[in-house]
Scaffold this motif. Structure first.
Motif, PDB file in Angstrom:
ATOM      1  N   ASP A 295       7.226  -2.294  -1.583  1.00  0.00           N
ATOM      2  CA  ASP A 295       6.179  -2.572  -0.592  1.00  0.00           C
ATOM      3  C   ASP A 295       4.872  -2.824  -1.320  1.00  0.00           C
ATOM      4  OD1 ASP A 295       4.482  -2.817   1.511  1.00  0.00           O
ATOM      5  OD2 ASP A 295       4.732  -0.780   2.272  1.00  0.00           O
ATOM      6  N   ILE A 296       4.609  -4.109  -1.598  1.00  0.00           N
ATOM      7  CA  ILE A 296       3.366  -4.476  -2.291  1.00  0.00           C
ATOM      8  C   ILE A 296       2.513  -5.388  -1.410  1.00  0.00           C
ATOM      9  CG2 ILE A 296       4.239  -4.133  -4.623  1.00  0.00           C
ATOM     10  CD1 ILE A 296       4.761  -7.129  -4.807  1.00  0.00           C
ATOM     11  N   GLY A 297       2.583  -5.176  -0.120  1.00  0.00           N
ATOM     12  CA  GLY A 297       1.673  -5.866   0.780  1.00  0.00           C
ATOM     13  C   GLY A 297       2.289  -6.980   1.578  1.00  0.00           C
ATOM     14  N   LEU A 301       5.089 -13.346  -3.299  1.00  0.00           N
ATOM     15  CA  LEU A 301       4.572 -13.604  -4.633  1.00  0.00           C
ATOM     16  C   LEU A 301       5.610 -14.329  -5.466  1.00  0.00           C
ATOM     17  CD1 LEU A 301       2.979 -10.109  -5.301  1.00  0.00           C
ATOM     18  CD2 LEU A 301       1.871 -12.170  -4.425  1.00  0.00           C
ATOM     19  N   THR A 315      -5.572  -9.741  -6.277  1.00  0.00           N
ATOM     20  CA  THR A 315      -4.317  -9.649  -5.541  1.00  0.00           C
ATOM     21  C   THR A 315      -3.405  -8.606  -6.164  1.00  0.00           C
ATOM     22  OG1 THR A 315      -4.439 -11.969  -4.887  1.00  0.00           O
ATOM     23  CG2 THR A 315      -2.269 -10.928  -4.806  1.00  0.00           C
ATOM     24  N   SER A 318      -4.644  -5.222  -5.318  1.00  0.00           N
ATOM     25  CA  SER A 318      -4.355  -4.923  -3.913  1.00  0.00           C
ATOM     26  C   SER A 318      -2.890  -4.555  -3.723  1.00  0.00           C
ATOM     27  CB  SER A 318      -4.711  -6.127  -3.044  1.00  0.00           C
ATOM     28  OG  SER A 318      -4.339  -5.909  -1.705  1.00  0.00           O
ATOM     29  N   ASN A 319      -1.984  -5.275  -4.415  1.00  0.00           N
ATOM     30  CA  ASN A 319      -0.560  -4.976  -4.307  1.00  0.00           C
ATOM     31  C   ASN A 319      -0.240  -3.597  -4.877  1.00  0.00           C
ATOM     32  OD1 ASN A 319      -0.062  -7.502  -3.196  1.00  0.00           O
ATOM     33  ND2 ASN A 319       0.274  -8.455  -5.172  1.00  0.00           N
ATOM     34  N   GLN A 322      -1.286  -1.027  -2.351  1.00  0.00           N
ATOM     35  CA  GLN A 322      -0.354  -0.953  -1.226  1.00  0.00           C
ATOM     36  C   GLN A 322       0.883  -0.145  -1.599  1.00  0.00           C
ATOM     37  OE1 GLN A 322      -0.487  -1.764   2.015  1.00  0.00           O
ATOM     38  NE2 GLN A 322       1.537  -0.797   2.142  1.00  0.00           N
ATOM     39  N   SER A 356      -0.102  -1.615 -10.634  1.00  0.00           N
ATOM     40  CA  SER A 356      -0.701  -2.942 -10.834  1.00  0.00           C
ATOM     41  C   SER A 356      -0.384  -3.478 -12.219  1.00  0.00           C
ATOM     42  CB  SER A 356      -2.222  -2.864 -10.629  1.00  0.00           C
ATOM     43  OG  SER A 356      -2.540  -2.498  -9.312  1.00  0.00           O
ATOM     44  N   ILE A 365       9.410  -9.499  -8.270  1.00  0.00           N
ATOM     45  CA  ILE A 365       9.032  -8.312  -7.514  1.00  0.00           C
ATOM     46  C   ILE A 365      10.119  -7.252  -7.697  1.00  0.00           C
ATOM     47  CG2 ILE A 365       8.549  -7.370  -5.218  1.00  0.00           C
ATOM     48  CD1 ILE A 365       7.651 -10.148  -4.373  1.00  0.00           C
TER      49      ILE A 365
END
Length: 379
Positions: A295-297, A301, A315, A318-319, A322, A356, A365
């Protein structure tokens, strides 16, 4: 750590609440929907359903927007079948500290939506089914319901949690299995899972009618090597690194990290089949693996994004945040009980940084492996 007393998902609807950080769990329920539908249709078409009242249970229901997804889906299946079921007895189960109050508070809106949906789309000659929803707090590693009272039992994203941390672990600097963990740690986790899963099956076998069904989905691994489950164990490897960073800052003692281990296990197919065969109460109809992204937003990607070549540092950050929120929503109750509430923000800020950095160095991912199992209670 007394898992039954301590473990719960984060309550409320804040940034680190489970209600706002349960995307993976929702995806897993969606993956299991075809299995749930098939199981319910098989029950409705069998000779065990010559009655009007059907008992179902959702074990590890938690709280938030996912809680009523199972009920809604089963009601859709039953209405589409034009069955004789007019009463659906729904039992929502989780541990004692689950946020059952928020579930109860959301029931009026849920009932109103059901009424509106079925009034708008229902055949005039079709009966209206009333879901009678109750909560049953307690561990599913033991009895929960009266004998032969359930027709269908569901559990999603819960059975990877153990009833307890395995006894006698010495896992220095780690909080879960890792490549540097001694073999005795790996064996202890495996044995605890096998013991727990056998108790779970034995308990449900008493409660489910002959020919009744279960659909279970939970974290697993495709390899017999427990440290090869990259998506599962590496998230906790990074969390251990975040805790050790707190040791370096003098915020916690290293002995506190050494004495903490998560009650979590991602089983392989061989372990599941072994327990199912030895316990012997259920016929295995399906056992299938699936993959679910971290769950990275929710962003789609690609390779370039994950390697930071799009000038996308913001980004990536932010990921990472999250992912940190989604893990915090699940494990904070246990960490807080052991390490104290005052360092939680620091721990998960560091964890977000580490995630990150991991994403920046990744070509894809990271993914979790998830098992979906469909079982039939033997006559």
């Amino acid at each position: 750590m007394e898992v039954v007393q301590v473990l719960h998902m984060n309550n409320g609807d804040g940034d680190t609440s489970y209600a706002r950080n349960s995307t993976i769990q929702k995806k897993t329920i969606s993956i299991a929907k075809p299995f749930i539908e098939k199981a319910v249709l098989e029950i409705l078409g069998s000779n065990i359903m010559g009655i009007e009242s059907m008992g179902i249970a959702d074990l590890g229901c938690s709280s938030g927007p996912n809680t009523f997804l199972l009920v809604s889906h089963i009601m859709d299946v039953i209405h589409a079948k034009f069955s004789t079921v007019t009463e659906l007895r729904v039992f929502l189960n989780d541990l004692f500290s689950n946020d059952f109050n928020s579930i109860f508070m959301s029931l009026p809106a849920f009932y109103d939506k059901l009424k509106q949906d079925y009034n708008n789309g229902r055949d005039p000659d079709q009966h209206v089914m009333n879901p009678l929803i109750s909560a049953v707090p307690g561990s599913f590693y033991g009895p929960l319901f009266p004998r032969k009272s359930m027709h269908f039992v569901h559990s999603s994203f819960s059975l990877h949690w153990l009833s307890q941390v395995p006894d006698g672990l010495y896992n220095k600097g780690k909080i879960y299995m890792s490549k540097s963990s001694p073999q005795c740690v790996l064996d202890a986790y495996s044995m605890q899972f096998q013991k727990d899963f056998a108790v779970f099956l034995r308990s449900r076998a008493q409660e489910i009618v002959d020919g009744g069904r279960m659909v279970l989905s939970f974290m697993g691994r495709p390899s017999s090597d427990p440290t090869a489950a990259q998506g599962t164990f590496y998230q906790y490897e990074l969390l251990a690194q975040a805790l050790m960073a707190m040791v370096s800052k003098g915020l916690i003692k290293e002995e506190k990290v050494d004495s903490f281990n998560l009650p979590h296990y991602a089983a392989c197919a061989e372990e599941l089949n072994l327990v199912l065969q030895k316990e012997g109460s259920f016929i295995k109809e399906h056992l299938e693996p699936f993959e679910v992204d971290w769950d990275i937003g929710g962003a789609d990607l690609d390779h370039n994004t994950l390697n930071g070549t799009f000038d996308d540092d913001q980004t990536i950050t932010s990921n990472g945040q999250q992912m940190a929120n989604s893990i915090r929503a699940v494990v904070e109750s246990m960490l807080e009980s052991h390490f104290g509430k005052e360092i939680m923000d620091d721990v998960f800020q560091k964890y977000a940084e580490l995630v990150s950095r991991h994403l920046t160095n990744s070509t894809t991912i990271p993914k979790y492996a998830v098992w979906v199992i469909s079982l039939v209670k033997k006559n």
